[in-house]
Design a protein around this motif. Structure first.
Motif, mmCIF file in Angstrom:
data_model
loop_
_atom_site.group_PDB
_atom_site.id
_atom_site.type_symbol
_atom_site.label_atom_id
_atom_site.label_comp_id
_atom_site.label_asym_id
_atom_site.label_seq_id
_atom_site.Cartn_x
_atom_site.Cartn_y
_atom_site.Cartn_z
ATOM 1 N N LEU A 240 23.926 68.755 1.207
ATOM 2 C CA LEU A 240 25.134 68.449 0.451
ATOM 3 C C LEU A 240 24.832 68.489 -1.044
ATOM 4 O O LEU A 240 24.751 67.462 -1.730
ATOM 5 N N GLU B 281 31.610 63.001 0.608
ATOM 6 C CA GLU B 281 30.563 63.500 1.500
ATOM 7 C C GLU B 281 30.909 64.843 2.130
ATOM 8 O O GLU B 281 30.410 65.186 3.208
ATOM 9 N N ASP C 119 32.712 69.682 6.117
ATOM 10 C CA ASP C 119 31.616 68.812 6.536
ATOM 11 C C ASP C 119 30.318 69.622 6.570
ATOM 12 O O ASP C 119 30.250 70.655 7.242
#
Length: 249
Positions: A24, A156, A174
């Motif tokens: 991420l 996130e 995601d």
């Protein structure tokens, strides 16, 4: 010594992240790689069968029905609806060239070339063919050749936003599943907000078991929940029967 090496390999392998996971970090992962993973996952889901429930809300009416679904990308869908106590409520067959809607409660059938007006007779929402397929697969078409006007981390998730002539289109992705968890399109006649949840992995592909579409301008909402789902089954049937007594509309 060989046994020790094997044990270490198993332990480290179990702790290692799956190959599908992305770091991420927008500095380490280019936007094009995120989009590639999203498209790759979606393209790997070619057929789908499942059962579940659909909840819908609109200014005119609202309700909930159970369904059994068969889907083949990019253009075939058969949904059989059930009411309370397992009562057969009818079905919707949809392709890009034809749709058939049968309401067993009224014994009425309507068919023709797909259009928003025609589809709305069976599903009280302004949905295109693509949006119906999206609603039941939790996949959304991402831009292929243009660069996002914004690429960031939000809640996130990777966030990619694209400027449109009359608004914008945003995708929240995601990093672990490369599923689009949130999608928003604004500034058009069909403004839409979509959210997915309850991700599941099958056949090395991810898909959500819950998908919600909200159309804020018209006060309409559609929620799909899968109680069971199978990705890429060997056999998918699109057979349906219209009673001879059905009344054309």
């Amino acid at each position: 010594r060989a046994g020790t090496v094997f044990l270490l390999t198993v332990l480290f392998g179990a702790c290692a992240p799956k190959m599908s996971e992305l770091v991420l970090d927008t500095g380490k992962v280019p936007a094009r790689e995120v989009l590639r993973r999203v498209s790759e996952n979606a393209a790997g889901i070619t057929t789908l069968t499942g059962t579940g429930s659909v909840d819908f809300e609109s200014p005119e009416l609202g309700g909930s029905v159970f369904f059994t679904l068969a889907l083949r990308k990019p253009d075939s869908l058969l949904i059989t609806f059930e009411g309370p106590f397992g009562m057969d409520a009818g079905f919707l067959f949809l392709s890009r060239s034809r749709y058939v809607l049968y309401n067993r409660m009224e014994n009425r059938v309507i068919s023709g070339v797909p259009s928003e007006a025609g589809i709305r007779w069976g599903i009280p929402l302004d949905l295109t063919v693509d949006q119906i397929l999206d609603a039941f697969t939790g996949t959304f078409r991402v831009p292929g050749q243009i660069s996002p006007t914004r690429y960031a981390i939000d809640n996130e998730n990777f966030l990619l936003t694209y400027a449109q002539p009359a608004g914008s289109e945003s995708f929240w992705i995601d990093p672990a599943t490369t599923l689009i968890t949130r999608y928003q399109k604004t500034g058009t006649r069909l403004n839409v907000l979509a959210e997915t949840a309850l991700p599941e992995e099958q056949d090395s592909r991810h898909l959500p078991r819950q998908i919600t579409l909200v159309f804020p301008d018209s006060g309409r909402r559609l929620s799909v929940y899968y109680s069971s789902v199978t990705v890429n089954p060997e056999r998918v049937s699109f057979a349906y029967t219209i009673p001879r007594s059905a009344i054309p509309q």
